[in-house]
Design a protein around this motif. Structure first.
Motif, PDB file in Angstrom:
ATOM      1  N   SER A 199       5.131 -56.688  44.848  1.00  0.00           N
ATOM      2  CA  SER A 199       4.892 -57.996  45.429  1.00  0.00           C
ATOM      3  C   SER A 199       5.010 -59.014  44.338  1.00  0.00           C
ATOM      4  CB  SER A 199       3.497 -58.042  46.075  1.00  0.00           C
ATOM      5  OG  SER A 199       2.518 -57.792  45.101  1.00  0.00           O
ATOM      6  N   GLY A 200       5.186 -60.230  44.721  1.00  0.00           N
ATOM      7  CA  GLY A 200       5.250 -61.281  43.718  1.00  0.00           C
ATOM      8  C   GLY A 200       6.535 -62.029  43.764  1.00  0.00           C
ATOM      9  N   GLY A 201       7.165 -62.207  42.588  1.00  0.00           N
ATOM     10  CA  GLY A 201       8.261 -63.140  42.427  1.00  0.00           C
ATOM     11  C   GLY A 201       9.522 -62.772  43.140  1.00  0.00           C
ATOM     12  N   GLY A 202      10.459 -63.787  43.136  1.00  0.00           N
ATOM     13  CA  GLY A 202      11.743 -63.595  43.776  1.00  0.00           C
ATOM     14  C   GLY A 202      12.572 -62.536  43.121  1.00  0.00           C
ATOM     15  N   GLY A 203      12.324 -62.254  41.817  1.00  0.00           N
ATOM     16  CA  GLY A 203      13.100 -61.237  41.121  1.00  0.00           C
ATOM     17  C   GLY A 203      12.916 -59.881  41.755  1.00  0.00           C
ATOM     18  N   GLN A 204      11.656 -59.489  42.041  1.00  0.00           N
ATOM     19  CA  GLN A 204      11.426 -58.196  42.656  1.00  0.00           C
ATOM     20  C   GLN A 204      11.981 -58.164  44.063  1.00  0.00           C
ATOM     21  OE1 GLN A 204       7.278 -57.318  42.259  1.00  0.00           O
ATOM     22  NE2 GLN A 204       7.614 -56.158  40.408  1.00  0.00           N
ATOM     23  N   CYS A 205      11.909 -59.290  44.772  1.00  0.00           N
ATOM     24  CA  CYS A 205      12.470 -59.366  46.114  1.00  0.00           C
ATOM     25  C   CYS A 205      13.955 -59.023  46.081  1.00  0.00           C
ATOM     26  CB  CYS A 205      12.308 -60.782  46.639  1.00  0.00           C
ATOM     27  SG  CYS A 205      11.618 -60.837  48.269  1.00  0.00           S
ATOM     28  N   LEU A 206      14.671 -59.605  45.123  1.00  0.00           N
ATOM     29  CA  LEU A 206      16.105 -59.363  44.995  1.00  0.00           C
ATOM     30  C   LEU A 206      16.371 -57.911  44.628  1.00  0.00           C
ATOM     31  CD1 LEU A 206      18.967 -60.320  44.916  1.00  0.00           C
ATOM     32  CD2 LEU A 206      18.627 -61.063  42.569  1.00  0.00           C
ATOM     33  N   LEU A 207      15.532 -57.328  43.755  1.00  0.00           N
ATOM     34  CA  LEU A 207      15.736 -55.938  43.360  1.00  0.00           C
ATOM     35  C   LEU A 207      15.542 -55.007  44.540  1.00  0.00           C
ATOM     36  CD1 LEU A 207      13.902 -56.142  39.963  1.00  0.00           C
ATOM     37  CD2 LEU A 207      16.329 -55.747  40.281  1.00  0.00           C
ATOM     38  N   GLN A 208      14.565 -55.302  45.398  1.00  0.00           N
ATOM     39  CA  GLN A 208      14.395 -54.504  46.601  1.00  0.00           C
ATOM     40  C   GLN A 208      15.629 -54.617  47.482  1.00  0.00           C
ATOM     41  OE1 GLN A 208      10.832 -55.797  48.477  1.00  0.00           O
ATOM     42  NE2 GLN A 208       9.493 -55.080  46.831  1.00  0.00           N
ATOM     43  N   ARG A 209      16.176 -55.847  47.564  1.00  0.00           N
ATOM     44  CA  ARG A 209      17.406 -56.025  48.352  1.00  0.00           C
ATOM     45  C   ARG A 209      18.529 -55.193  47.785  1.00  0.00           C
ATOM     46  NH1 ARG A 209      16.339 -61.615  48.749  1.00  0.00           N
ATOM     47  NH2 ARG A 209      15.667 -62.190  50.838  1.00  0.00           N
ATOM     48  N   ARG A 210      18.626 -55.180  46.434  1.00  0.00           N
ATOM     49  CA  ARG A 210      19.700 -54.417  45.818  1.00  0.00           C
ATOM     50  C   ARG A 210      19.581 -52.935  46.134  1.00  0.00           C
ATOM     51  NH1 ARG A 210      21.109 -52.928  39.683  1.00  0.00           N
ATOM     52  NH2 ARG A 210      23.075 -51.970  40.186  1.00  0.00           N
ATOM     53  N   ALA A 211      18.325 -52.420  46.178  1.00  0.00           N
ATOM     54  CA  ALA A 211      18.123 -51.024  46.545  1.00  0.00           C
ATOM     55  C   ALA A 211      18.595 -50.775  47.968  1.00  0.00           C
ATOM     56  CB  ALA A 211      16.643 -50.662  46.402  1.00  0.00           C
ATOM     57  N   THR A 212      18.312 -51.749  48.872  1.00  0.00           N
ATOM     58  CA  THR A 212      18.786 -51.627  50.247  1.00  0.00           C
ATOM     59  C   THR A 212      20.299 -51.618  50.298  1.00  0.00           C
ATOM     60  OG1 THR A 212      16.833 -52.853  50.924  1.00  0.00           O
ATOM     61  CG2 THR A 212      18.577 -52.606  52.556  1.00  0.00           C
ATOM     62  N   VAL A 213      20.920 -52.488  49.472  1.00  0.00           N
ATOM     63  CA  VAL A 213      22.382 -52.543  49.413  1.00  0.00           C
ATOM     64  C   VAL A 213      22.946 -51.212  48.975  1.00  0.00           C
ATOM     65  CG1 VAL A 213      24.322 -53.622  48.262  1.00  0.00           C
ATOM     66  CG2 VAL A 213      22.416 -54.997  48.968  1.00  0.00           C
ATOM     67  N   THR A 214      22.339 -50.617  47.921  1.00  0.00           N
ATOM     68  CA  THR A 214      22.827 -49.341  47.409  1.00  0.00           C
ATOM     69  C   THR A 214      22.753 -48.277  48.483  1.00  0.00           C
ATOM     70  OG1 THR A 214      21.985 -50.002  45.249  1.00  0.00           O
ATOM     71  CG2 THR A 214      22.571 -47.690  45.520  1.00  0.00           C
ATOM     72  N   GLU A 219      21.926 -62.870  54.275  1.00  0.00           N
ATOM     73  CA  GLU A 219      20.572 -63.182  53.815  1.00  0.00           C
ATOM     74  C   GLU A 219      20.491 -63.118  52.289  1.00  0.00           C
ATOM     75  OE1 GLU A 219      16.044 -61.330  54.145  1.00  0.00           O
ATOM     76  OE2 GLU A 219      17.658 -60.563  55.420  1.00  0.00           O
ATOM     77  N   LEU A 220      21.149 -62.111  51.703  1.00  0.00           N
ATOM     78  CA  LEU A 220      21.131 -61.964  50.248  1.00  0.00           C
ATOM     79  C   LEU A 220      21.772 -63.164  49.566  1.00  0.00           C
ATOM     80  CD1 LEU A 220      20.712 -60.209  47.685  1.00  0.00           C
ATOM     81  CD2 LEU A 220      22.978 -59.243  48.120  1.00  0.00           C
ATOM     82  N   PHE A 221      22.969 -63.536  50.018  1.00  0.00           N
ATOM     83  CA  PHE A 221      23.673 -64.656  49.387  1.00  0.00           C
ATOM     84  C   PHE A 221      22.947 -65.982  49.635  1.00  0.00           C
ATOM     85  CE2 PHE A 221      27.529 -61.844  49.612  1.00  0.00           C
ATOM     86  CZ  PHE A 221      27.757 -61.797  48.251  1.00  0.00           C
ATOM     87  N   LEU A 256      27.790 -68.102  41.536  1.00  0.00           N
ATOM     88  CA  LEU A 256      28.469 -66.947  42.118  1.00  0.00           C
ATOM     89  C   LEU A 256      27.870 -66.583  43.471  1.00  0.00           C
ATOM     90  CD1 LEU A 256      30.806 -65.131  41.213  1.00  0.00           C
ATOM     91  CD2 LEU A 256      29.133 -63.498  40.386  1.00  0.00           C
ATOM     92  N   MET A 257      26.558 -66.651  43.595  1.00  0.00           N
ATOM     93  CA  MET A 257      25.916 -66.366  44.882  1.00  0.00           C
ATOM     94  C   MET A 257      26.196 -67.478  45.886  1.00  0.00           C
ATOM     95  SD  MET A 257      24.599 -63.433  44.295  1.00  0.00           S
ATOM     96  CE  MET A 257      23.372 -63.065  45.535  1.00  0.00           C
ATOM     97  N   HIS A 258      26.297 -68.704  45.396  1.00  0.00           N
ATOM     98  CA  HIS A 258      26.671 -69.827  46.266  1.00  0.00           C
ATOM     99  C   HIS A 258      28.085 -69.613  46.799  1.00  0.00           C
ATOM    100  CE1 HIS A 258      26.951 -73.873  47.850  1.00  0.00           C
ATOM    101  NE2 HIS A 258      25.722 -74.135  47.432  1.00  0.00           N
ATOM    102  N   ALA A 259      28.974 -69.123  45.935  1.00  0.00           N
ATOM    103  CA  ALA A 259      30.351 -68.838  46.359  1.00  0.00           C
ATOM    104  C   ALA A 259      30.379 -67.713  47.387  1.00  0.00           C
ATOM    105  CB  ALA A 259      31.202 -68.453  45.147  1.00  0.00           C
ATOM    106  N   GLY A 260      29.533 -66.690  47.209  1.00  0.00           N
ATOM    107  CA  GLY A 260      29.471 -65.611  48.188  1.00  0.00           C
ATOM    108  C   GLY A 260      29.004 -66.098  49.538  1.00  0.00           C
ATOM    109  N   SER A 261      28.034 -67.014  49.553  1.00  0.00           N
ATOM    110  CA  SER A 261      27.522 -67.569  50.807  1.00  0.00           C
ATOM    111  C   SER A 261      28.597 -68.363  51.540  1.00  0.00           C
ATOM    112  CB  SER A 261      26.314 -68.454  50.520  1.00  0.00           C
ATOM    113  OG  SER A 261      25.868 -69.090  51.692  1.00  0.00           O
ATOM    114  N   SER A 262      29.315 -69.222  50.818  1.00  0.00           N
ATOM    115  CA  SER A 262      30.357 -70.032  51.454  1.00  0.00           C
ATOM    116  C   SER A 262      31.549 -69.178  51.869  1.00  0.00           C
ATOM    117  CB  SER A 262      30.811 -71.150  50.510  1.00  0.00           C
ATOM    118  OG  SER A 262      31.323 -70.628  49.309  1.00  0.00           O
ATOM    119  N   PHE A 263      31.839 -68.096  51.099  1.00  0.00           N
ATOM    120  CA  PHE A 263      32.953 -67.226  51.484  1.00  0.00           C
ATOM    121  C   PHE A 263      32.675 -66.536  52.818  1.00  0.00           C
ATOM    122  CE2 PHE A 263      34.983 -63.101  51.772  1.00  0.00           C
ATOM    123  CZ  PHE A 263      36.317 -63.448  51.611  1.00  0.00           C
ATOM    124  N   MET A 264      31.425 -66.147  53.056  1.00  0.00           N
ATOM    125  CA  MET A 264      31.097 -65.500  54.325  1.00  0.00           C
ATOM    126  C   MET A 264      31.357 -66.436  55.497  1.00  0.00           C
ATOM    127  SD  MET A 264      27.773 -63.142  53.535  1.00  0.00           S
ATOM    128  CE  MET A 264      27.973 -62.348  55.117  1.00  0.00           C
TER     129      MET A 264
END
Length: 726
Positions: A108-123, A185-187, A196-204
């Motif tokens: 729990s806590g910061g956005g960094g861990q949130c993103l890492l959990q997302r990355r695990a879901t992506v994997t 949601e990730l982008f 780079l993440m902004h570019a991914g969002s607009s590309f979608m």
């Protein structure tokens, strides 16, 4: 003598002052070190307490299992803030390992861990064989307590946050493996933290707009792409650029050094945004849109050309440096140019980038460069004149080579390059007859790509879609229907992909003259798609009429002209003309509606994908026509069908009859133009000079007819292939 003594005393006084200042600095430094040590001990104590409490909680909730973990303190800010953060690909002894069921409760806590959990879901989504785990690596700038409170700071070797590249690539893989909502949601959640993440969002959004062709989606995507452009270059604008150009203030060496990779990445994103805007602008198909799109293309091209040259030169310099070191290590060690241990080419000031970074950037540039080349090489002649006026031209082979290079790179756009190549080989090549009469020419290339990359996208609805396209080109329409239905099921919830699959299902049934199945697909497209209700209504009308439901067909035909949204849309213009003409013709009949269905199959260049039984069935439809006022269309279709059956003499006979019956008519000009093209495709091998003459007639004699752009692109491609022979 006195002055010398005075000088010596004055010099000693200065030395005493300097020594005193040094002692003060040393004391301040030692006190700060003591404070840091105290703080580190406090942190280690708090970590131990957290570990004990966490261990006790695990024992209470899971008495049968015991796990020993070393938790990492939560980050205080988002992953893509000013500090660089690295995400480890492998799980080591200092990582926090949790299962999918307990990760939400233990992290729990910061956005960094949130993103890492997302990355695990992506994997887990991209590789189903891997159990879903979340791994948290050490971040640069974060101090870890080791060996009695001593601190160690980790840092990345490059100025650009490579974890951002990895997460962006994971997002694209998630997108292609049916995780559209999760990827978006990730982008979107990190688009304000990273270009780079902004570019991914607009590309979608760009991808959604390109698949749906809906005005609302196109406008939304263009706005998002413009926002991405501004994010990467906040100093954009004519006056700001002039002010920056003539400003006397220069960037420091450190600023230039730290921003080299970031600068290139931002410039690539800007060029990509301009290219995508140009593609979407061209969909409006009017002169102002062509001019605006051409200007956007020119701006993108200038950036691509400069960056491609710059990155290629850096890679070449890197190779020369490495070769020089391997040939003479002694002289290399004394040289001003050196190669660092991590493979980075430097000039003594560390201004160069690592080879793997340069190769990734080159792959990123090549995606836009290749897409640009392919788009420009297939534009209609009217637009081609404008593009040539702007100072560039398209090279199809160069574009394909660039996309192929990107598809094997480590850039986030590598999977997108694969999709671009599949789209080219299975859709664009046959539709625009880029290989003349060989509509199956792209099959081997497409099959090779699918075979080599399918394991990376095992359940991708898009890969199922393109497999269906390959089997359609093979004339295996029953199997392609099965694949389209599978893709439709897998893509549940991804609206744009669902509509694409529905469209192909409807068209496969249309080629088989299965009217009821066509109705089901086109009815849903009319209700759910916002692209062109006019076109889908026309398809519904001919299907109802072919089934004998004349009243429903007549009522829908009356609605078609009022549903036109753009006069420059060639498909809507054609459907409107046909519907208006039916008001003055004899009552709508099943025979006429069936003939209009065959006209659509012909104009969409789908006859080459029909089997012999399907073509024979179409000939029976033509032979059932009794109204002489539509015999020019009947003869055109009969000639085209006989050509596909290999009955050349009959094909020539019917096509010449179509031209004779159309002579003197002011409407249906497209019938005569397409009859010339079909004749030229018959003469292309045996009488190339006659084929060239017929193609020139199309360009010089016929203007402003239905699907003019579509036919002139095909005619130009055939002329280009015939010029050496002629």
């Amino acid at each position: 003598m006195r002055s010398c003594v005075h000088f010596r005393f004055h010099k000693k006084g200065k030395k005493k002052k300097k020594n005193k200042k040094k002692q003060q600095k040393q004391k301040a430094f030692e006190s700060s070190r003591r404070q840091e040590a105290v703080m580190a001990e406090g942190r280690s104590d708090s970590v131990e307490q957290q570990q004990k409490s966490h261990h006790n909680q695990n024992q209470q909730h899971e008495p049968s299992t015991t796990t020993t973990t070393t938790p990492t303190p939560p980050t205080t800010g988002p992953v893509f803030s000013g500090q660089t953060t690295t995400i480890n690909n492998s799980i080591n002894s200092s990582s926090l390992i949790t299962t999918a069921g307990s990760s939400s409760s233990s992290t729990s806590g910061g956005g960094g861990q949130c993103l890492l959990q997302r990355r695990a879901t992506v994997t887990a989504a991209t590789n189903p064989s891997v159990a879903p785990t979340a791994s948290v690596g050490a971040a640069s700038g974060r101090r870890n307590t080791m060996d009695g409170g001593s601190t160690e700071t980790t840092s990345t070797s490059s100025s650009y946050p490579h974890d951002e590249v990895e997460v962006a690539q994971m997002g694209i893989h998630m997108l292609l493996n049916n995780g559209f909502r999760e990827a978006k949601e990730l982008f979107d959640s990190h688009k304000n933290e990273s270009p780079l993440m902004h570019a991914g969002s607009s590309f979608m959004l760009f991808m959604q707009a390109l698949m749906s062709f809906e005005e609302e989606k196109i406008d939304e995507a263009i706005k998002a792409l413009q926002d991405t452009e501004k994010t990467c270059d906040p100093e954009s604008g004519v006056f700001k650029n002039l002010r920056r150009k003539f400003s006397k203030k220069k960037k420091s060496h450190t600023e230039v050094q730290m921003g080299s990779e970031d600068r290139m990445q931002r410039q690539i994103i800007i060029a990509d945004s301009l290219l995508y805007q140009a593609v979407l602008t061209f969909t409006h198909q009017d002169i102002p849109s062509y001019i605006k799109g051409g200007w956007l293309l020119r701006r993108a091209w200038k950036i691509y050309e400069r960056l491609h040259r710059e990155i290629s030169e850096m890679l070449s310099r890197h190779s020369r440096t490495k070769l020089s070191q391997s040939s003479d290590s002694i002289s290399s060690s004394n040289s001003d140019v050196r190669l660092s241990q991590d493979g980075t080419c430097t000039d003594g000031n560390d201004n160069e980038l690592a080879k793997d970074v340069l190769e990734r950037l080159l792959g990123s540039v090549n995606f836009g460069y290749g897409t640009f080349q392919l788009c420009v090489s297939m534009v209609p002649p009217k637009i081609l004149k404008l593009i040539e006026f702007l100072g560039f031209e398209g090279d199809r082979n160069a574009g394909l080579d660039a996309l192929n290079h990107t598809s094997y790179s480590k850039d986030m756009k590598a999977p997108l390059a694969i999709l671009g190549l599949l789209w080219y080989h299975t859709v664009l090549r046959p539709f625009f007859a880029l290989d003349g009469t060989k509509t199956s020419a792209g099959i081997p290339d497409a099959e090779t790509i699918i075979k080599n990359r399918e394991r990376d996208f095992p359940r991708s609805s898009l890969f199922l879609f393109f497999r269906g396209r390959v089997h359609t080109l093979k004339r295996e329409n029953e199997y392609s229907l099965l694949l389209y239905r599978q893709a439709l099921t897998v893509a549940a919830g991804q609206r744009e992909i669902e509509l694409m699959c529905l469209y192909e299902i409807g068209w496969c049934n249309l080629m088989k003259l299965r009217w009821i199945e066509c109705l089901q697909a086109f009815q849903r497209l009319r209700e759910e798609s916002k692209w062109s209700k006019c076109y889908y209504s026309y398809l519904l009308a001919v299907c109802h009429g072919s089934l004998g439901d004349i009243d429903s067909a007549a009522n829908i035909f009356k609605e078609v002209p009022s549903l036109v949204r753009s006069k420059n849309n060639q498909i809507e213009s054609f459907a409107s003309h046909r519907a208006e003409k039916l008001k003055t013709c004899p009552p709508v009949s099943p025979e006429l509606c069936k003939l209009l269905t065959l006209e659509l199959v012909f104009l969409w260049h789908a006859l080459p994908t029909c089997t012999e039984p399907e073509l024979r069935k179409m000939l029976m439809v033509c032979e059932s026509q009794r109204d002489t006022r539509i015999f020019h269309l009947k003869c055109l279709l009969e000639g085209a069908i006989h050509k596909e059956l290999g009955e050349t003499e009959l094909a020539i006979q019917y096509l010449e009859e179509a031209l004779a019956r159309h002579s003197g008519k002011k409407d249906d000009v497209h019938v005569a133009a397409f009859a010339h093209y079909e004749l030229s495709s018959i003469y292309v091998h045996d009488q190339p000079s006659k084929s060239i003459q017929l193609l020139q007639t199309i360009k010089e004699k016929y203007k402003d007819y239905d699907f003019e752009n579509r036919l002139t692109v095909r005619a130009n491609n055939m002329l280009r292939s015939l010029k050496p022979a002629g």
